[in-house]
Design a protein around this motif. Sequence first.
Motif, mmCIF file in Angstrom:
data_model
loop_
_atom_site.group_PDB
_atom_site.id
_atom_site.type_symbol
_atom_site.label_atom_id
_atom_site.label_comp_id
_atom_site.label_asym_id
_atom_site.label_seq_id
_atom_site.Cartn_x
_atom_site.Cartn_y
_atom_site.Cartn_z
ATOM 1 N N ASP A 45 3.954 -12.617 14.368
ATOM 2 C CA ASP A 45 2.607 -12.300 14.878
ATOM 3 C C ASP A 45 2.382 -10.798 15.043
ATOM 4 O OD1 ASP A 45 1.416 -14.820 15.024
ATOM 5 O OD2 ASP A 45 2.304 -15.250 16.973
ATOM 6 N N PHE A 46 3.009 -9.978 14.192
ATOM 7 C CA PHE A 46 2.866 -8.532 14.365
ATOM 8 C C PHE A 46 1.405 -8.061 14.318
ATOM 9 C CE2 PHE A 46 2.393 -4.242 12.766
ATOM 10 C CZ PHE A 46 3.121 -3.528 13.704
ATOM 11 N N PRO A 47 0.570 -8.516 13.379
ATOM 12 C CA PRO A 47 -0.818 -8.022 13.358
ATOM 13 C C PRO A 47 -1.563 -8.280 14.662
ATOM 14 C CG PRO A 47 -0.293 -9.096 11.289
ATOM 15 C CD PRO A 47 0.848 -9.405 12.223
ATOM 16 N N GLY A 48 -1.318 -9.447 15.264
ATOM 17 C CA GLY A 48 -1.970 -9.753 16.534
ATOM 18 C C GLY A 48 -1.522 -8.819 17.640
ATOM 19 N N HIS A 49 -0.231 -8.516 17.687
ATOM 20 C CA HIS A 49 0.268 -7.589 18.701
ATOM 21 C C HIS A 49 -0.299 -6.194 18.487
ATOM 22 C CE1 HIS A 49 3.008 -10.276 20.778
ATOM 23 N NE2 HIS A 49 3.398 -10.745 19.604
ATOM 24 N N ALA A 50 -0.424 -5.766 17.233
ATOM 25 C CA ALA A 50 -0.988 -4.448 16.951
ATOM 26 C C ALA A 50 -2.452 -4.378 17.365
ATOM 27 C CB ALA A 50 -0.834 -4.124 15.462
ATOM 28 N N ARG A 281 7.665 -18.977 8.533
ATOM 29 C CA ARG A 281 7.022 -18.876 7.226
ATOM 30 C C ARG A 281 6.191 -17.599 7.087
ATOM 31 N NH1 ARG A 281 2.203 -19.601 5.372
ATOM 32 N NH2 ARG A 281 1.429 -20.316 7.383
ATOM 33 N N ALA A 282 5.529 -17.204 8.174
ATOM 34 C CA ALA A 282 4.579 -16.098 8.098
ATOM 35 C C ALA A 282 5.139 -14.759 8.597
ATOM 36 C CB ALA A 282 3.328 -16.444 8.908
ATOM 37 N N GLY A 283 6.393 -14.724 9.056
ATOM 38 C CA GLY A 283 6.976 -13.493 9.591
ATOM 39 C C GLY A 283 6.992 -12.366 8.564
ATOM 40 N N VAL A 284 6.921 -11.130 9.049
ATOM 41 C CA VAL A 284 6.882 -9.963 8.149
ATOM 42 C C VAL A 284 8.081 -9.056 8.355
ATOM 43 C CG1 VAL A 284 4.385 -9.986 7.985
ATOM 44 C CG2 VAL A 284 5.453 -8.627 9.774
#
Length: 284
Positions: A45-50, A281-284
């Motif tokens: 969920d990196f984009p959400g945290h950013a 599945r969606a991790g970056v």
Amino acid sequence: MSRTVYVNGDYLPEEEAKVSVFDRGFLFADGVYEVTSVLGGKLIDFPGHARRLARSLGELDMKMPVPEDDLLEIHRELVRANGIGDGLVYLQVTRGAADRDFAYPEHPVQTMVLFTQAKPGLADAPMARSGMKVISIEDQRWGRRDIKTVQLLYPSMGKMMAKAAGCDDAWMVEDGHVTEGTSNNAYIVKDGAIVTRQLGTEILHGITRAAVLRFAREAQMKVEERPFTIAEAQQAEEAFITSASAFVMPVVEIDGEKVGTGTPGPVARRLREIYIEESRRAGV
């Protein structure tokens, strides 16, 4: 073994990392933070945290210290440098160092610090099988809980109140209704529906919360965003919490009263499975 941490543009051994005694994060809690979980070496969920970081900073008249793409690379480098398979990346941004004055300095140079914590087996936490016990406490925090600031003293006190009571966490109550846990969002399952407090200034806009509610709706589960009381929670079929570090965690006891059967329920178990599957599945 010493970790590599990031301080204001430099990657350093943790023993060499330093921040000024005049930093406003230390003097005034004038800063914000984020926690991004790592599963299998991938950021969740990196984009959400950013996005939430940018929002929190904006609410305090601060700017993003680096572009989002650069922030992602810093996270990835720390995961790589510290060999994190499962764990967490903590980020804190403060207004920076200035002579002590309640008024914001005119041209501050922000402080940005990141570090990792290894959490092997994060997705297979034993508490997910046993469930957690919570107590209720009065919510005595400030009124802008939607900003993820470093002002965490009262949540820390709440954790200690729960520990003293032989429990795992505390749910905070304001005007008779649950706001959230000390470091997580709170939910119940009532008449088959997932119930959680609506977004506002009273609670943190959880990134895991948003993902879990999206997955629940995609799975055709009914969701109600509204306040609920401790009494309603004690009489619910299930209860659980969500956070970046706990994912979906069942709650089996509230103020000494068993919730449902007193064991993790099917809704919480299924949501945890979905969240972990989708996150891997969606991790970056």
